[in-house]
Design an enzyme around this catalytic site. Structure first.
Site, PDB file in Angstrom:
ATOM      1  N   ASP A 151      -0.982   9.257  16.657  1.00 29.68           N
ATOM      2  CA  ASP A 151      -1.408   9.006  18.032  1.00 29.68           C
ATOM      3  C   ASP A 151      -1.277   7.490  18.273  1.00 29.68           C
ATOM      4  OD1 ASP A 151      -2.710   9.394  20.467  1.00 29.68           O
ATOM      5  OD2 ASP A 151      -4.683   9.682  19.605  1.00 29.68           O
TER       6      ASP A 151
ATOM      7  N   ASP B  63      -8.112  19.951  15.402  1.00 34.77           N
ATOM      8  CA  ASP B  63      -9.395  20.425  15.925  1.00 34.77           C
ATOM      9  C   ASP B  63      -9.842  19.716  17.188  1.00 34.77           C
ATOM     10  OD1 ASP B  63      -9.876  17.902  14.488  1.00 34.77           O
ATOM     11  OD2 ASP B  63     -11.975  18.305  14.940  1.00 34.77           O
TER      12      ASP B  63
ATOM     13  N   ARG C 206      -9.123  24.854  14.424  1.00 37.69           N
ATOM     14  CA  ARG C 206      -8.111  24.581  13.392  1.00 37.69           C
ATOM     15  C   ARG C 206      -7.364  25.841  12.969  1.00 37.69           C
ATOM     16  NH1 ARG C 206      -9.032  19.308  11.457  1.00 37.69           N
ATOM     17  NH2 ARG C 206     -11.209  18.661  11.373  1.00 37.69           N
TER      18      ARG C 206
ATOM     19  N   PHE D 225      -4.204  16.226  24.711  1.00 32.81           N
ATOM     20  CA  PHE D 225      -4.996  16.589  23.544  1.00 32.81           C
ATOM     21  C   PHE D 225      -4.668  18.010  23.127  1.00 32.81           C
ATOM     22  CE2 PHE D 225      -8.649  17.814  21.045  1.00 32.81           C
ATOM     23  CZ  PHE D 225      -8.808  16.688  20.241  1.00 32.81           C
ATOM     24  N   VAL D 226      -4.257  18.174  21.885  1.00 27.48           N
ATOM     25  CA  VAL D 226      -3.850  19.491  21.397  1.00 27.48           C
ATOM     26  C   VAL D 226      -4.709  19.950  20.213  1.00 27.48           C
ATOM     27  CG1 VAL D 226      -1.440  19.374  22.172  1.00 27.48           C
ATOM     28  CG2 VAL D 226      -2.043  18.383  19.961  1.00 27.48           C
TER      29      VAL D 226
END
Ligand code: IMP
Ligand code: MG
Length: 182
Positions: free
Chosen positions: A107, A163, A169, A156-157
């Site tokens: 990121d 998670d 997860r 956001f994945v």
């Protein structure tokens, strides 16, 4: 319509399917395999997020290797990265060997930058990064990521090991945060 996934106060919708994940993985693995065929490869799996990706890609690469696990955390409360990277590296036998870091997502790049700096003292022969996801728009640290499954925008994945507040997860597909909250 596919039902969105609901975790705490957030909704997530399907983004990348299990079969797409698999084809990206196969492509990555074949590059890595040909690059490392005659090297002494040591995987450094970054927990927790990379554990599922690591188990798939290590088997797909399919060459003799050693595996170590390290802990890294920077996301403290769900969606926002704290910027503070905490690393826990146990005993690792990597001197003069070729380290391939297995990461779920790069990121800002702060985690990888801190880790690479820390690894210098172990005197490896080489250090490269293999990440399933990369968010290039978020990058602040100057790092080189050699193997990338897929580049995604700043979203956001979750799923496939990733998670939201320790949940999600287990999902086989990748899901992305939607705009609507509860
Ligand atoms: P960086 O240090 O900013 O590159 O952060 C990397 C770490 O943040 C990853 O290893 C993940 O654990 C976490 N992270 C970054 N983006 C996401 C995301 O979209 N979903 C889940 N975790 C993420
Ligand atoms: Mg991670």
């Amino acid at each position: 319509m596919i039902e969105p996934i609901h975790i705490k106060d957030k909704y997530f919708e399907k983004y990348i399917s299990e079969s797409e994940i698999y084809s990206l993985l196969v492509e990555m693995a074949s590059k890595i395999k040909s690059d490392y065929q005659s090297k002494d490869i040591v995987y450094l799996v970054v927990l927790k997020g990379a554990f599922i990706f690591a188990s798939d890609i290590i088997r797909e690469i399919g060459i003799e290797s050693e595996v170590f696990f390290i802990n890294a955390s920077s996301y403290k409360s769900g969606l926002i990265s704290s910027g503070n990277v905490e690393l826990q590296i146990g005993p690792i036998n990597v001197e003069r060997r070729d380290i391939l870091i297995i990461e779920d997502i790069v990121d800002s790049g702060r985690t990888m930058s801190a880790l690479i700096k820390d690894l210098e003292k172990y005197k490896p022969n080489s250090v490269e990064i293999a990440t399933f996801f990369s968010k290039p728009e978020e990058r602040v640290a100057d790092i080189r990521v050699k193997y990338i499954g897929i580049e995604i925008p700043s979203k956001f994945v979750i799923g496939y090991g990733l998670d939201y507040a320790e949940q999600g997860r287990y999902l086989k597909d990748i899901y992305v945060l939607t705009n609507h909250s509860i």
